[in-house]
Design a protein around this motif. Structure first.
Motif, mmCIF file in Angstrom:
data_model
loop_
_atom_site.group_PDB
_atom_site.id
_atom_site.type_symbol
_atom_site.label_atom_id
_atom_site.label_comp_id
_atom_site.label_asym_id
_atom_site.label_seq_id
_atom_site.Cartn_x
_atom_site.Cartn_y
_atom_site.Cartn_z
ATOM 1 N N ILE A 139 63.611 15.500 23.444
ATOM 2 C CA ILE A 139 63.208 15.867 24.806
ATOM 3 C C ILE A 139 63.682 17.282 25.121
ATOM 4 O O ILE A 139 62.953 18.085 25.718
ATOM 5 C CB ILE A 139 63.761 14.850 25.822
ATOM 6 N N TYR A 140 64.897 17.611 24.713
ATOM 7 C CA TYR A 140 65.408 18.963 24.944
ATOM 8 C C TYR A 140 64.559 19.999 24.205
ATOM 9 O O TYR A 140 64.343 21.109 24.703
ATOM 10 C CB TYR A 140 66.863 19.058 24.484
ATOM 11 N N ASP A 141 64.103 19.644 23.014
ATOM 12 C CA ASP A 141 63.220 20.556 22.270
ATOM 13 C C ASP A 141 61.919 20.793 23.034
ATOM 14 O O ASP A 141 61.392 21.919 23.058
ATOM 15 C CB ASP A 141 62.922 19.993 20.880
ATOM 16 N N ILE A 142 61.394 19.725 23.655
ATOM 17 C CA ILE A 142 60.172 19.863 24.459
ATOM 18 C C ILE A 142 60.432 20.771 25.653
ATOM 19 O O ILE A 142 59.643 21.686 25.956
ATOM 20 C CB ILE A 142 59.665 18.478 24.920
ATOM 21 N N LEU A 145 60.486 24.294 24.621
ATOM 22 C CA LEU A 145 59.128 24.823 24.420
ATOM 23 C C LEU A 145 58.474 25.189 25.752
ATOM 24 O O LEU A 145 57.799 26.213 25.862
ATOM 25 C CB LEU A 145 58.264 23.784 23.710
ATOM 26 N N VAL A 146 58.672 24.346 26.757
ATOM 27 C CA VAL A 146 57.984 24.522 28.039
ATOM 28 C C VAL A 146 58.656 25.583 28.898
ATOM 29 O O VAL A 146 57.986 26.449 29.480
ATOM 30 C CB VAL A 146 57.929 23.186 28.803
ATOM 31 N N MET A 151 68.652 23.229 29.299
ATOM 32 C CA MET A 151 69.122 22.576 30.526
ATOM 33 C C MET A 151 69.114 23.612 31.652
ATOM 34 O O MET A 151 69.010 24.811 31.397
ATOM 35 C CB MET A 151 70.517 21.976 30.336
ATOM 36 N N ASN A 152 69.203 23.114 32.895
ATOM 37 C CA ASN A 152 69.157 23.985 34.074
ATOM 38 C C ASN A 152 67.956 24.938 33.983
ATOM 39 O O ASN A 152 68.089 26.149 33.889
ATOM 40 C CB ASN A 152 70.464 24.777 34.208
ATOM 41 N N TYR A 153 66.771 24.337 34.077
ATOM 42 C CA TYR A 153 65.543 25.038 33.721
ATOM 43 C C TYR A 153 65.039 25.993 34.792
ATOM 44 O O TYR A 153 64.456 27.026 34.480
ATOM 45 C CB TYR A 153 64.454 24.010 33.398
ATOM 46 N N GLY A 154 65.204 25.642 36.065
ATOM 47 C CA GLY A 154 64.645 26.475 37.125
ATOM 48 C C GLY A 154 63.150 26.673 36.983
ATOM 49 O O GLY A 154 62.616 27.740 37.275
ATOM 50 N N GLU A 168 51.035 23.575 22.145
ATOM 51 C CA GLU A 168 52.127 23.102 21.303
ATOM 52 C C GLU A 168 53.050 22.159 22.069
ATOM 53 O O GLU A 168 53.480 21.124 21.542
ATOM 54 C CB GLU A 168 52.928 24.295 20.773
ATOM 55 N N ALA A 169 53.326 22.487 23.319
ATOM 56 C CA ALA A 169 54.198 21.641 24.135
ATOM 57 C C ALA A 169 53.541 20.289 24.416
ATOM 58 O O ALA A 169 54.186 19.237 24.332
ATOM 59 C CB ALA A 169 54.545 22.349 25.439
ATOM 60 N N LEU A 170 52.247 20.303 24.752
ATOM 61 C CA LEU A 170 51.539 19.043 25.011
ATOM 62 C C LEU A 170 51.491 18.185 23.750
ATOM 63 O O LEU A 170 51.624 16.955 23.820
ATOM 64 C CB LEU A 170 50.129 19.336 25.514
ATOM 65 N N ALA A 171 51.306 18.814 22.593
ATOM 66 C CA ALA A 171 51.303 18.068 21.330
ATOM 67 C C ALA A 171 52.670 17.465 21.049
ATOM 68 O O ALA A 171 52.771 16.337 20.533
ATOM 69 C CB ALA A 171 50.886 18.985 20.180
ATOM 70 N N ALA A 172 53.731 18.176 21.407
ATOM 71 C CA ALA A 172 55.092 17.652 21.204
ATOM 72 C C ALA A 172 55.353 16.452 22.105
ATOM 73 O O ALA A 172 55.978 15.470 21.679
ATOM 74 C CB ALA A 172 56.116 18.755 21.473
ATOM 75 N N VAL A 173 54.852 16.512 23.345
ATOM 76 C CA VAL A 173 54.999 15.363 24.245
ATOM 77 C C VAL A 173 54.227 14.164 23.693
ATOM 78 O O VAL A 173 54.722 13.029 23.692
ATOM 79 C CB VAL A 173 54.515 15.708 25.667
#
Length: 393
Positions: A139-142, A145-146, A151-154, A168-173
């Motif tokens: 999940i952290y890898d996703i 990517l996004v 962590m602490n994405y803002g 790529e992000a949608l494929a990872a999800v």
């Protein structure tokens, strides 16, 4: 000689005890090893976030919401942005709503995995910790990517998101959702029918439904007591009305029921993720509202294009709009309360506007702060060793 049963012992569990998972101190009164009273002492991590929300502009406060619960940062920032949008009358596009749901449910799973992993580790089951952390890393890898951060994405913005999801992000999800149910089967194989796990959680920390409601519990703690209350269903926000999922509930209200609720919630979150990917609409991710949404970069980088689509007057208007957004746009006087179903329960923001570019008054309803009220009745009459399972649940 005094009766030995009249001699009580006071013991501090925390604020540095490894099983408190944060800056929490519990003052426990013991008769032998039986808990007579348990008083949570909070405030060791008070950071004045509500006052910061009144001192900063609406945009500036977004990054501070990440720190409210760093285990599910996206849930916090999205909830705050939705509150401001509700106050300002901003409607975000359908694609943005679906992407927010994806971020919310991934964050919920990541948070529940912390409970599964560390809750088991605290009472001696080390293996499942590594299994749970394997999925958290994915999940952290996703999120990396996004958002570009682990962590602490803002990442949330008033009126939208910082950026769209890449292919790529949608494929990872998608890849994550296809294998996650099997991973949850693995957690249950290690814990659910494990005799030691059963005995350390079954009939421990019981709280019935009326008491849970009277104490204001929410989230898995409330649903574990048999109350089927979920804001995603009963007060839908984002695009949750578009998805088909169930509300897991317990029957006894003990630590084991709260464990099972979280296990089933992870399965339901995965179910929502699959539906969101299948039905993800196209289009923009930002609302067309120049009070709060920055204009597209291409409209600012040149005075006009070869076809004259963006004449100088239009570009100047966009520059003025950007300046107003960056310096902080005001919201008409009013007040609003908006709550979401966070991983630990009802997370709510109450904002009062006086027409300026920052909140006149802000109040944050933290689910954990309210849920801690149940610690004393859950722990009373149990052994000291049971307190660790109760705190974890």
């Amino acid at each position: 000689m005094p009766d030995r049963h009249e001699e009580m012992m006071t013991l501090n569990v925390g604020p540095q005890h490894p099983a408190t998972h944060g800056v929490l101190r519990v003052v426990v009164t013991l008769d032998g090893e039986v808990i007579v009273g348990a008083e949570p002492v909070v405030g060791y991590l008070h950071r004045g976030k509500e006052k910061m929300g009144e001192a900063l502009t609406y945009h500036q406060f977004i990054v501070h919401c990440d720190r409210l619960d760093y285990l599910s940062s996206n849930l916090n920032t999205i909830a705050y942005c939705e509150t401001v949008e509700k106050l300002a009358g901003i409607e975000v596009p359908p694609r943005c709503k679906y992407l927010r749901v994806i971020l919310n449910e991934l964050s919920r799973i990541a948070s529940h995995l912390v409970y599964v992993g560390t809750g088991a580790l605290d009472i001696g089951a080390a293996t499942v910790f590594f299994h749970a952390w394997r999925e958290r890393e994915k999940i952290y890898d996703i999120f990396d990517l996004v958002t570009g951060h682990r962590m602490n994405y803002g990442f949330a913005r008033i009126g939208g998101l910082q950026a769209d999801f890449s292919d790529e992000a949608l494929a990872a999800v998608r890849a994550f959702t296809e294998e996650f149910d099997e991973r949850v089967d693995g957690y249950e194989y290690l814990l659910t029918r494990n005799r030691i796990w059963w005995e350390r959680n079954k009939d421990i920390g019981v709280i019935d439904a009326p008491t849970a409601v009277n104490l204001g519990l929410s989230g898995p703690n409330l649903r574990g007591s048999g109350v089927a209350r979920d804001l995603r269903v009963h007060e839908p926000y984002a695009a949750y009305e578009d998805f088909d999922f169930e509300i897991p509930v317990g029957t006894v209200g003990d630590c084991f029921d709260r464990y099972m609720v979280r296990i089933q919630e992870m399965r339901q979150s995965n179910r929502i993720l699959k539906q969101a990917l299948d039905k993800l609409p196209g289009g923009e991710i930002f609302a067309e509202d120049r009070r709060f949404v920055l204009p597209p970069k291409e409209r600012l980088l040149t005075s006009h294009d070869h076809q004259g689509v963006y004449p100088e007057k239009a570009v100047m208007e966009e520059l003025i709009a950007q300046f107003k957004v960056v310096t902080g746009a005001g919201i008409e006087p009013g007040e609003v309360y908006h709550a979401v179903e966070a991983s630990k329960g009802e997370l709510g923001f109450y904002i009062v506007s006086d027409g300026s570019n920052r909140a006149k008054r802000m109040r944050i309803r933290s689910p954990s702060f309210v849920n801690l009220q149940a610690l004393a009745p859950m722990a009373k009459g149990r052994l000291l060793s049971d307190l660790i399972a109760v705190i974890a649940s």
